[in-house]
Design a protein around this motif. Structure first.
Motif, PDB file in Angstrom:
ATOM      1  N   ASN A 145       0.845  -1.196   0.000  1.00 23.29           N
ATOM      2  CA  ASN A 145       0.000   0.000   0.000  1.00 23.29           C
ATOM      3  C   ASN A 145       0.878   1.243   0.000  1.00 23.29           C
ATOM      4  OD1 ASN A 145      -2.150   1.622   0.077  1.00 23.29           O
ATOM      5  ND2 ASN A 145      -2.846   1.059   2.120  1.00 23.29           N
ATOM      6  N   ARG A 194       1.048   4.489  -1.100  1.00 21.33           N
ATOM      7  CA  ARG A 194       0.151   5.447  -1.719  1.00 21.33           C
ATOM      8  C   ARG A 194       0.609   6.879  -1.492  1.00 21.33           C
ATOM      9  NH1 ARG A 194      -4.823   3.435  -1.100  1.00 21.33           N
ATOM     10  NH2 ARG A 194      -5.742   5.170  -2.221  1.00 21.33           N
ATOM     11  N   HIS A 228     -14.648   7.409  -3.256  1.00 17.24           N
ATOM     12  CA  HIS A 228     -14.610   8.146  -1.985  1.00 17.24           C
ATOM     13  C   HIS A 228     -15.792   9.101  -1.848  1.00 17.24           C
ATOM     14  CE1 HIS A 228     -13.372  11.972  -3.842  1.00 17.24           C
ATOM     15  NE2 HIS A 228     -12.494  11.295  -4.578  1.00 17.24           N
ATOM     16  N   GLN A 265      -7.387   8.542   1.031  1.00 14.98           N
ATOM     17  CA  GLN A 265      -7.976   8.432   2.355  1.00 14.98           C
ATOM     18  C   GLN A 265      -8.755   7.142   2.563  1.00 14.98           C
ATOM     19  OE1 GLN A 265      -9.470  12.494   1.855  1.00 14.98           O
ATOM     20  NE2 GLN A 265      -8.642  12.989   3.855  1.00 14.98           N
ATOM     21  N   TRP A 266      -8.748   6.247   1.565  1.00 18.02           N
ATOM     22  CA  TRP A 266      -9.222   4.891   1.829  1.00 18.02           C
ATOM     23  C   TRP A 266      -8.251   4.184   2.780  1.00 18.02           C
ATOM     24  CZ3 TRP A 266     -13.809   2.717   0.966  1.00 18.02           C
ATOM     25  CH2 TRP A 266     -14.655   3.304   0.021  1.00 18.02           C
ATOM     26  N   ASN A 267      -7.029   4.680   2.877  1.00 15.83           N
ATOM     27  CA  ASN A 267      -6.084   4.165   3.867  1.00 15.83           C
ATOM     28  C   ASN A 267      -6.397   4.861   5.189  1.00 15.83           C
ATOM     29  OD1 ASN A 267      -3.893   3.505   5.479  1.00 15.83           O
ATOM     30  ND2 ASN A 267      -2.427   3.607   3.791  1.00 15.83           N
ATOM     31  N   TRP A 268      -7.107   4.170   6.044  1.00 12.90           N
ATOM     32  CA  TRP A 268      -7.610   4.763   7.283  1.00 12.90           C
ATOM     33  C   TRP A 268      -7.079   3.968   8.477  1.00 12.90           C
ATOM     34  CZ3 TRP A 268      -9.690   9.358   7.632  1.00 12.90           C
ATOM     35  CH2 TRP A 268     -10.312   9.742   8.821  1.00 12.90           C
ATOM     36  N   HIS A 303      -5.478   0.744   7.511  1.00 10.38           N
ATOM     37  CA  HIS A 303      -6.274  -0.255   6.779  1.00 10.38           C
ATOM     38  C   HIS A 303      -6.853   0.373   5.519  1.00 10.38           C
ATOM     39  CE1 HIS A 303      -9.157  -3.525   6.014  1.00 10.38           C
ATOM     40  NE2 HIS A 303     -10.028  -2.562   5.744  1.00 10.38           N
ATOM     41  N   ASP A 304      -6.824  -0.364   4.434  1.00 10.51           N
ATOM     42  CA  ASP A 304      -7.399   0.057   3.156  1.00 10.51           C
ATOM     43  C   ASP A 304      -8.245  -1.110   2.651  1.00 10.51           C
ATOM     44  OD1 ASP A 304      -7.787   0.345   0.343  1.00 10.51           O
ATOM     45  OD2 ASP A 304      -6.117   1.729   0.214  1.00 10.51           O
ATOM     46  N   TYR A 335      -9.082   3.055  -7.778  1.00 14.89           N
ATOM     47  CA  TYR A 335      -9.691   4.100  -6.956  1.00 14.89           C
ATOM     48  C   TYR A 335     -10.101   5.281  -7.832  1.00 14.89           C
ATOM     49  CZ  TYR A 335      -7.359   1.462  -3.232  1.00 14.89           C
ATOM     50  OH  TYR A 335      -6.934   0.458  -2.396  1.00 14.89           O
ATOM     51  N   GLY A 342     -12.312   2.048   8.049  1.00 17.89           N
ATOM     52  CA  GLY A 342     -11.276   1.202   8.628  1.00 17.89           C
ATOM     53  C   GLY A 342     -11.735   0.203   9.665  1.00 17.89           C
TER      54      GLY A 342
END
Length: 435
Positions: free
Chosen positions: A3, A5, A159, A167-170, A173-174, A189, A417
């Protein structure tokens, strides 16, 4: 799938163009404040009744000259700043992007995105399908190079308002990266300007997805779309646009998962409308109503969950008609019912800030239609709206109870998340298509 990103900004966007864009936005804001202050000045000078029509005429004489001068000087300075930033931009653009930069730009686009797009502001986000923060070129060779491990199982993540694909990586966790690692999905994405009308974004999303699947480097086996908040409305609008345009990707779509999507609208947008209505009752406060109107087209579409061009156009026509008649209810729902796409498994997750032991028991759909309360919402979206419930059967999404889940003690952003949310998402996507 790793990940990583934190990537360089896409072509045409970076710190130099950020400065230019924010500079131009600042000039627009200063000019707007000058208009606001002049309106207040003109109202006080005219001494209208406490409750009456606001003063429309600008100030005259020396006072009017002062305000015209402020606007003129502001625009002159703005042109000079824009020229200066143009010289510095190539140097600043070499600096790698930071997540904070992308978050700020996404927030500005959510609040003012329609204005940024209309004025060709450099910080206006242009829609892209992205992977690991990088825009995907939609040719077959380019996709093969960018996604060397691409599988035939594609999950597109969309999103919400004021957010971006990073910001899907929260909290580490994504959902997309986890689905890739656990079940072999290839996550893609969507990155878009959430301040534009939902119908405009939906139409463009449909076209981009059509080309992406046509050029996908391996045969497409499955297509799923996972949406957070406003993203679910964009996806539904895209499905409607795809059906009208005859896009093939709609036939390949087998699963739609909505995470906290305001299908029947978000009450906080309606609260903003109440503010507009109340503040305009007095001519002395009416000039400040324009501050309450700094809500982009996208935010205004959240009032009832507009999906079509006709939804917001009918609302605008109704507002104009009501104003000519001297009143009326500007908050009336003018939407056209848009059912979920046929043959696609649709799932909905809603969360509530209530604790499970203190929450009201979740009512059945029939009970809700009869007026029984569901648990409170997640701070932004009511549970009933997120589950697609509506008193009018034409607007109700009729999502089966077996494809719903309500989480307790969670906020709107926890949907990105939370482990329970991911467990349901993974299980549902494993179920496979009805077809």
């Amino acid at each position: 799938m790793p990940n990583k990103r934190f990537a360089s900004p896409e072509a045409g966007h970076g710190h130099g163009t950020d400065l230019r864009g924010i500079g131009r936005l600042t000039i627009d804001a200063i000019t707007g404040v000058a208009d606001l202050v002049e309106s207040v000045h003109a109202t006080i000078a005219a001494l209208p009744a406490p409750l009456g029509n606001p003063v429309r005429d600008p100030t005259r004489g020396i006072t009017g000259h002062v305000y015209r001068s402020v606007r003129g000087i502001t625009r002159f300075v703005g042109d000079a700043l824009d020229l200066a930033f143009a010289q510095v931009a190539p140097l600043l653009d070499r600096i790698d992007s930071l997540p904070q930069r992308d978050a700020v730009i996404a927030a500005l686009n959510g609040v003012l995105g329609d204005h940024l797009a209309a004025t060709d502001n450099p910080i206006a986000i242009h829609m892209r399908l992205r992977s690991q923060g990088q825009p995907l070129r939609l040719g077959r060779k380019a996709l093969s190079a960018a996604l060397p491990q691409a599988s035939g199982k594609i999950v597109v993540l969309v999103h919400g308002l004021c957010m971006n694909d990073l910001q899907w990586n929260w909290d580490g966790h994504d959902h997309g990266a986890a689905l890739a690692q656990d079940d072999g999905w290839t996550p893609v994405y969507l990155h878009y300007n959430s301040g534009r009308h939902i119908s405009v974004n939906g139409r463009e999303f449909a076209s981009r997805l059509e080309r992406a699947l046509r050029e996908w480097p391996v045969p497409v086996e499955r297509l799923a779309i996972v949406c957070h908040s406003m993203g679910g409305l964009v996806a539904r609008s895209a499905c409607h646009a795809a059906e009208r345009a005859g896009h093939r990707w709609l036939d390949q779509l087998d699963s739609l998962v909505f995470l906290g999507t305001p299908h029947q609208g978000a009450p906080l947008e309606r609260a903003g409308s109440w503010f507009d209505m109340l503040i305009q009752l007095s001519p002395y406060t009416a000039p400040f109503a324009r501050l309450g109107k700094i809500r982009s087209a996208g935010i205004q579409d959240l009032r009832y969950g507009n999906l079509l061009d006709s939804d917001w156009r009918k609302h605008a026509d109704r507002v104009r008609t009501d104003k000519k008649r001297g009143g009326g209810d500007e908050r009336a729902d003018t939407r056209t019912p848009v059912p979920l796409p046929q043959g696609v498994r649709s799932y909905a997750i809603a969360v509530s800030t209530d604790k499970r032991d203190s929450a009201k028991p979740a009512a059945s759909k029939n009970a809700h239609a009869a007026g029984v309360d569901l648990p409170s919402g997640d701070g932004l979206v009511p549970v009933a709206s997120a589950l697609g419930y509506h008193r009018d059967p034409a607007f109700d999404l009729h999502i089966p109870k077996s494809r719903q889940w309500v989480g307790y003690g969670l906020h709107h952003l926890d949907l990105l998340g939370d482990a329970q949310v991911y467990a349901h998402l993974r299980r549902w996507l494993r179920a496979g298509p009805d077809r």
